[in-house]
Write a protein that holds these residues in place. Structure first.
Motif, short mmCIF file in Angstrom:
data_model
loop_
_atom_site.label_atom_id
_atom_site.label_comp_id
_atom_site.label_asym_id
_atom_site.label_seq_id
_atom_site.Cartn_x
_atom_site.Cartn_y
_atom_site.Cartn_z
N GLN A 166 0.75 -1.36 -0.10
CA GLN A 166 0.05 0.10 0.26
C GLN A 166 0.98 1.01 -0.05
N TYR A 167 1.94 1.42 0.94
CA TYR A 167 2.83 2.45 0.94
C TYR A 167 4.20 1.85 0.56
N PRO A 168 4.71 1.86 -0.57
CA PRO A 168 5.83 1.46 -1.10
C PRO A 168 7.08 2.46 -0.63
N HIS A 169 8.43 1.88 -0.83
CA HIS A 169 9.26 2.73 -0.26
C HIS A 169 9.67 4.01 -1.35
N ARG A 170 10.12 4.97 -0.82
CA ARG A 170 10.21 6.00 -1.25
C ARG A 170 11.24 6.76 -0.77
#
Length: 333
Positions: A146-150
């Motif tokens: 849902q919240y990937p690496h950035r």
């Protein structure tokens, strides 16, 4: 005649200095203005107009910070408003990586941070973690679908930039540029950690912070059409712009944007410093009202505000530049 603000006096004094005119008596009487103009005077022959504008922007920000934030916010550095968790400022970077345990150790080693909390998932990965660095907090966790690496860019003020820069390299980071004294008064170096995050590490050298010091952690956003972030932040968050430096083409070389008692910095993406949408956790007095206000200002609603089991009411938006903001109000839980 109405008394001019330090920011206005500084702006007038810098204009006079660049035109080789002496500052007016009112400008000379202001200690903060006089100190900063003295620093800038040696640089008035700089060949690049773009850099002169960037210098003016940074000096304007220094003047504002030197006066301390209490006068403008009504909140002392030792008092946290009820809508924020203790120890937080209004904006904190929320950095999701693959390997959050290692990332936390990097922060503790490089910046001599203090672990506040570490919440594991059943599979052993990190659901949520926090590291305090001076008067600020960096939040983190393991990335997921849902919240990937950035990767994120962060400006960090420390007591000894040379030592922190060397600790970062020893901890596995690579140099972006080495430490050196900058014309605007910082001693500054930059590294990229193993997760792709870029750190601008600095120590004030040619300027003196106010009694409350500086914010140790400030997110830094490289944006395309960066000038459009200013009206968005003003409309969405009630932000205040502390200083803007522009190129002769009108591109933002540097701007500092204040929300509550926190700041984040922006510039026009350039060279290797291209936009990377990141995650930001923003404490606000009323998450529902701020969510609606941000959407009216042009943000996309990702998740409407709801009361969370960890004692916050929070919702999620995405700004026009792709950054994700977790808007939260502490409920005292």
């Amino acid at each position: 005649m109405a008394k001019r603000s330090t920011d206005e006096l500084l702006n007038r004094a810098i204009d006079a200095m660049l035109a080789s005119r002496p500052p007016a008596p009112e400008e000379r009487a202001n200690r903060s203005v006089l100190q900063l103009v003295s620093l800038a005077e040696a640089l008035r022959e700089l060949p690049r107009p773009d850099f002169r504008e960037s210098l003016k922007s940074d000096l304007q920000r220094r003047a504002t910070m030197s006066e301390g934030s209490a006068a403008s916010t009504g909140v002392s550095a030792r008092t946290t408003p009820a809508y924020m968790r203790e120890g937080f400022n209004n904006i904190s970077p929320y950095i999701l990586v693959n390997g959050a345990d290692r990332f936390m150790e990097f922060l503790k080693t490089t910046f001599q941070g203090t672990e506040r909390i570490r919440v594991p998932r059943p599979d052993g990965s990190m659901m949520h973690g926090e590291v305090a660095i001076g008067n600020s907090v960096i939040e983190m966790g393991d990335a997921n679908e849902q919240y990937p690496h950035r990767p994120t860019t962060v400006h960090v003020y420390v007591d000894d930039v040379d030592a922190a820069y060397n600790r970062a390299l020893e901890a596995g980071a690579t140099s972006v540029f080495s430490v050196s004294d900058q014309p605007w008064g910082d001693r500054l170096g930059s590294v990229r950690d193993e997760f792709g995050n870029v750190w601008y590490i600095a120590t004030p050298k040619g300027w003196t912070p106010g009694p409350e010091g500086v914010l140790n952690v400030q997110p830094y956003l490289h944006l395309r059409n960066a000038h459009e972030m200013i009206p968005f932040a003003e409309a969405a968050f009630g932000a205040e712009v502390l200083g803007v430096g522009k190129s002769k083409e009108g591109l933002i070389l540097h701007a500092t944007i204040k929300v509550g008692r926190a700041t984040f910095e922006i510039d026009e993406a350039h060279g290797e410093f291209q936009p990377i949408p990141c995650y930001l956790h923003a404490y606000v007095p009323d998450a529902d009202a701020m969510y609606a206000q941000a959407v009216r200002a042009g943000a996309v609603g990702v998740e409407p505000p709801a009361t969370r089991p960890y004692g916050e009411r929070s919702g999620t938006i995405r700004d026009p530049f792709g950054n994700t903001w977790f808007l939260a109000t502490n409920l005292g839980g």
